[in-house]
Enzyme design. Structure first.
Site, PDB file in Angstrom:
ATOM      1  N   HIS A 127      96.202  40.049 122.628  1.00  0.00           N
ATOM      2  CA  HIS A 127      97.491  39.957 123.094  1.00  0.00           C
ATOM      3  C   HIS A 127      97.929  39.657 124.109  1.00  0.00           C
ATOM      4  O   HIS A 127      97.292  39.800 125.329  1.00  0.00           O
ATOM      5  CB  HIS A 127      98.936  41.519 122.969  1.00  0.00           C
ATOM      6  CG  HIS A 127      98.639  41.855 121.502  1.00  0.00           C
ATOM      7  ND1 HIS A 127      97.804  42.737 121.339  1.00  0.00           N
ATOM      8  CD2 HIS A 127      99.194  41.795 120.192  1.00  0.00           C
ATOM      9  CE1 HIS A 127      97.656  43.107 120.549  1.00  0.00           C
ATOM     10  NE2 HIS A 127      98.437  42.241 119.809  1.00  0.00           N
ATOM     11  N   GLU A 258      98.028  38.475 109.404  1.00  0.00           N
ATOM     12  CA  GLU A 258      97.411  40.073 109.445  1.00  0.00           C
ATOM     13  C   GLU A 258      98.221  40.938 108.504  1.00  0.00           C
ATOM     14  O   GLU A 258      98.975  41.485 108.847  1.00  0.00           O
ATOM     15  CB  GLU A 258      96.926  41.002 110.956  1.00  0.00           C
ATOM     16  CG  GLU A 258      96.192  41.936 110.653  1.00  0.00           C
ATOM     17  CD  GLU A 258      95.451  42.525 112.317  1.00  0.00           C
ATOM     18  OE1 GLU A 258      95.454  42.220 112.819  1.00  0.00           O
ATOM     19  OE2 GLU A 258      95.848  43.871 112.454  1.00  0.00           O
ATOM     20  N   GLU A 294      92.621  44.202 108.084  1.00  0.00           N
ATOM     21  CA  GLU A 294      92.148  45.388 108.662  1.00  0.00           C
ATOM     22  C   GLU A 294      91.734  46.261 107.678  1.00  0.00           C
ATOM     23  O   GLU A 294      93.202  46.804 107.043  1.00  0.00           O
ATOM     24  CB  GLU A 294      93.142  46.020 110.159  1.00  0.00           C
ATOM     25  CG  GLU A 294      92.901  47.051 110.520  1.00  0.00           C
ATOM     26  CD  GLU A 294      93.944  47.418 111.679  1.00  0.00           C
ATOM     27  OE1 GLU A 294      94.235  46.303 112.372  1.00  0.00           O
ATOM     28  OE2 GLU A 294      94.270  48.803 112.127  1.00  0.00           O
ATOM     29  N   HIS A 297      95.225  49.110 107.751  1.00  0.00           N
ATOM     30  CA  HIS A 297      95.689  48.836 106.704  1.00  0.00           C
ATOM     31  C   HIS A 297      96.429  48.973 105.376  1.00  0.00           C
ATOM     32  O   HIS A 297      97.051  48.882 104.323  1.00  0.00           O
ATOM     33  CB  HIS A 297      96.554  47.657 107.470  1.00  0.00           C
ATOM     34  CG  HIS A 297      96.806  47.340 109.159  1.00  0.00           C
ATOM     35  ND1 HIS A 297      97.389  46.251 109.834  1.00  0.00           N
ATOM     36  CD2 HIS A 297      97.089  48.572 109.929  1.00  0.00           C
ATOM     37  CE1 HIS A 297      97.201  45.944 110.958  1.00  0.00           C
ATOM     38  NE2 HIS A 297      96.793  47.847 111.040  1.00  0.00           N
ATOM     39  N   ASP A 322      89.540  43.066 110.989  1.00  0.00           N
ATOM     40  CA  ASP A 322      89.969  43.842 111.992  1.00  0.00           C
ATOM     41  C   ASP A 322      89.249  45.511 111.928  1.00  0.00           C
ATOM     42  O   ASP A 322      89.587  46.162 111.132  1.00  0.00           O
ATOM     43  CB  ASP A 322      90.751  44.617 112.105  1.00  0.00           C
ATOM     44  CG  ASP A 322      91.892  43.782 112.873  1.00  0.00           C
ATOM     45  OD1 ASP A 322      90.792  42.592 113.827  1.00  0.00           O
ATOM     46  OD2 ASP A 322      92.856  43.942 113.833  1.00  0.00           O
ATOM     47  N   ASP A 335      93.348  54.101 113.988  1.00  0.00           N
ATOM     48  CA  ASP A 335      92.985  52.848 114.375  1.00  0.00           C
ATOM     49  C   ASP A 335      91.707  53.685 115.087  1.00  0.00           C
ATOM     50  O   ASP A 335      91.323  53.823 115.793  1.00  0.00           O
ATOM     51  CB  ASP A 335      93.107  52.156 115.749  1.00  0.00           C
ATOM     52  CG  ASP A 335      94.212  51.371 115.260  1.00  0.00           C
ATOM     53  OD1 ASP A 335      94.250  50.724 114.054  1.00  0.00           O
ATOM     54  OD2 ASP A 335      95.806  50.765 115.638  1.00  0.00           O
ATOM     55  N   ASP A 365      89.468  46.188 116.408  1.00  0.00           N
ATOM     56  CA  ASP A 365      90.847  47.009 116.574  1.00  0.00           C
ATOM     57  C   ASP A 365      90.799  48.767 116.425  1.00  0.00           C
ATOM     58  O   ASP A 365      91.390  49.032 115.604  1.00  0.00           O
ATOM     59  CB  ASP A 365      91.455  46.581 115.501  1.00  0.00           C
ATOM     60  CG  ASP A 365      93.123  46.652 115.650  1.00  0.00           C
ATOM     61  OD1 ASP A 365      93.425  47.450 117.160  1.00  0.00           O
ATOM     62  OD2 ASP A 365      94.491  46.162 115.369  1.00  0.00           O
TER      63      ASP A 365
HETATM   64  C1  XUL Z   1      98.795  46.528 114.043  1.00  0.00           C
HETATM   65  C2  XUL Z   1      97.215  45.751 114.428  1.00  0.00           C
HETATM   66  C3  XUL Z   1      97.298  44.742 115.648  1.00  0.00           C
HETATM   67  C4  XUL Z   1      97.019  43.240 115.197  1.00  0.00           C
HETATM   68  C5  XUL Z   1      96.777  42.856 116.094  1.00  0.00           C
HETATM   69  O1  XUL Z   1      98.748  47.791 113.761  1.00  0.00           O
HETATM   70  O2  XUL Z   1      96.333  45.660 114.198  1.00  0.00           O
HETATM   71  O3  XUL Z   1      96.737  45.427 116.864  1.00  0.00           O
HETATM   72  O4  XUL Z   1      95.661  42.959 114.795  1.00  0.00           O
HETATM   73  O5  XUL Z   1      98.892  42.434 116.655  1.00  0.00           O
HETATM   74 CO    CO Z   2      94.850  44.819 113.809  1.00  0.00          CO
END
Ligand code: XUL
Ligand code: CO
Length: 463
Positions: A127, A258, A294, A297, A322, A335, A365
């Site tokens: 980021h 995402e 991801e 998520h 991710d 994560d 991630d």
């Molecule tokens: C948050 C997440 C972030 C995104 C990038 O849950 O996954 O880190 O991957 O902003």
């Molecule tokens: Co992410």
């Protein structure tokens, strides 16, 4: 994103190391750790070696590294402190004085590139605010970013490590507490737009292969104060401007959204893959954006681990992954490093079926646990996850080349290949004709078994 690490005043990091020694551009950050080797016959206790990941091993006509395209994320691995709502930082790195200074940002970045190189990953992600401190004005902030991007460019050239994707942090600063592109205040919307403009320029400069939008605060906490249609219309405008600017400056990377259902927002608009695909199609943005999925998520949204990967791939919208995992017995975003071979096999099956994930990749991630405090844990976690994906890839290769499961799935749908089924597939029939078909042929009687356990046993054969 913020660091709660105690700020040392004497130049020491508290463990005897002096962080100032890492200001030397030739300083070594991970002393005693060399390039991670392949050692296939290492015993169970050896976790600082690859057992399966062989970047140049050929798998279905491509080197392993081209299927996997691993990436390390900067935020967790170089900005994570282990602080949680109940406790102080536990991950105190010897080069990090916990400050927001430019010198600290440079030390972290150089530590990062040494780590990427020793681990042998081809990509990194960040980021904007992970790598450079925010100043008191946009001009100052962008100046800081430019200086660090200059160093990143130098380190990319020196090591050959490339940028899988960049993204803007549009969720940590207080100004974004009610969202960025969906904020009820136009001034804040404009601030987010200015940040994304710069983010895209930086992505282009560093040769990013993608640019990601994750909208953690694009959502609501109470519907009572929220005009959802206005917020979604504005969010679409935000994405449209980003797509236009990408073309204007000649940035060729893919734009990715995402999905995540919640956390920190109670309800996030980008709930899951199908919600995002529906949003993109509704606003005519589906040619300009794909998805970065991801799995942590996905499971938070109440789906199985691989669900969103399969769904986005089925609609040609899977752009990148991710590659992490949640803890299925918890209800939040942990994560964690993906270590479950069944999960990695299912992901790689989809990646192989769609012919690869490029220009996307498998971005870790993931964060080491708060209790995994040694520098070596940073390596062990990534190595374990890379090996898990390498094993998943080899399993998926065998599963697809033997073609046993796919053949049986095809057979399950074979009634659509001829006769009335073919007419349904081709969209060449109607309710009237199908009613006549039933009247002529009678009610369906032989309802086939779904054979779930048979399919599960077949998968186990490959894992
Ligand atoms: C948050 C997440 C972030 C995104 C990038 O849950 O996954 O880190 O991957 O902003
Ligand atoms: Co992410």
């Amino acid at each position: 994103m913020s660091s709660f690490a105690p700020t040392a005043t004497d130049g020491s990091s508290g463990d005897g190391a002096n962080y100032r020694e890492f200001d030397d551009p030739n300083a070594e950050f991970f002393k005693g750790i060399g390039k991670i080797p392949l050692k296939k016959d290492g015993g169970a206790g050896e976790t600082m070696v690859f057992r399966t990941y062989e970047p140049n091993k050929q798998v279905m006509g491509k080197p392993m590294k081209d299927w996997l395209r691993f990436s390390v994320c900067f935020w967790h691995t170089f900005r994570g402190t282990g602080a949680d709502p109940f406790g102080f930082p536990t991950l105190i790195r010897p080069w990090d004085d916990g400050s927001n200074s430019m010198a600290n940002a440079k030390r972290r970045l150089r530590a990062g590139f040494e780590f990427f190189s020793k681990l042998g990953v081809p990509y990194w992600t960040f980021h904007d605010r992970d790598i450079a401190p925010e100043g008191s004005t946009l001009t100052e902030t962008n100046k800081n970013l430019d200086e660090i991007v200059g160093l990143a460019q130098e380190l990319q050239n020196k090591t050959g490590v490339k940028l899988l994707w960049a993204t803007c942090n549009l969720f940590a600063h207080q100004r974004y507490m009610n969202g960025a592109g969906s904020n009820p205040d136009a001034h804040i919307f404009a601030m987010a737009a200015a940040q994304v403009k710069k983010g895209l320029e930086v992505a282009k400069k560093l040769g990013a292969e993608n640019f990601v939008f994750w909208g953690g605060r694009e959502g609501y906490h109470t519907i009572l104060n929220t005009n959802v249609r206005k917020e979604l219309d504005n969010l679409a405008t935000f994405f449209r401007m980003a797509a236009d600017y990408k073309k204007k400056i000649g940035f060729t990377g893919n734009l990715l959204i995402e999905p995540k259902p919640k956390e920190p927002a109670k309800h996030q608009y980008d709930y899951d893959a199908m919600t995002v695909i529906g949003f993109l199609k509704h606003y005519g943005l589906d040619k300009d954006y794909k998805l970065n999925i991801e799995p942590n998520h996905t499971t938070l949204a109440g789906h199985g681990y691989e669900h969103d990967i399969v769904m986005s791939s089925a609609f040609g919208m899977l752009g990148s992954i991710d590659s992490n995992t949640g803890s299925p017995d918890l209800g939040w975003d942990t994560d964690q490093f993906p270590m479950d071979i069944k999960n990695t096999t299912m992901v790689m099956k989809t990646v192989l079926e769609q012919g690869g994930i490029a220009p996307g990749g498998l971005n870790f991630d993931c964060k080491v646990r708060r209790e995994s405090t040694e520098l070596g844990d940073m390596f062990i976690s990534h190595i374990g996850a890379m090996d898990s994906f390498a094993r998943g890839l080899l399993n998926a290769e065998k599963l697809l080349s033997e073609n046993v499961i796919a053949k049986q799935v095809k057979e399950r749908y074979s009634s659509y290949e001829s006769g009335i089924g073919k007419k349904i597939t081709d969209g060449q029939t109607s309710l009237e004709e199908l009613e006549k078909f039933i009247l002529d042929n009678g009610n369906p009687t032989n309802v086939a078994s779904g054979r779930q356990e048979h399919y599960e046993s077949m998968l186990n054969y490959y894992v």
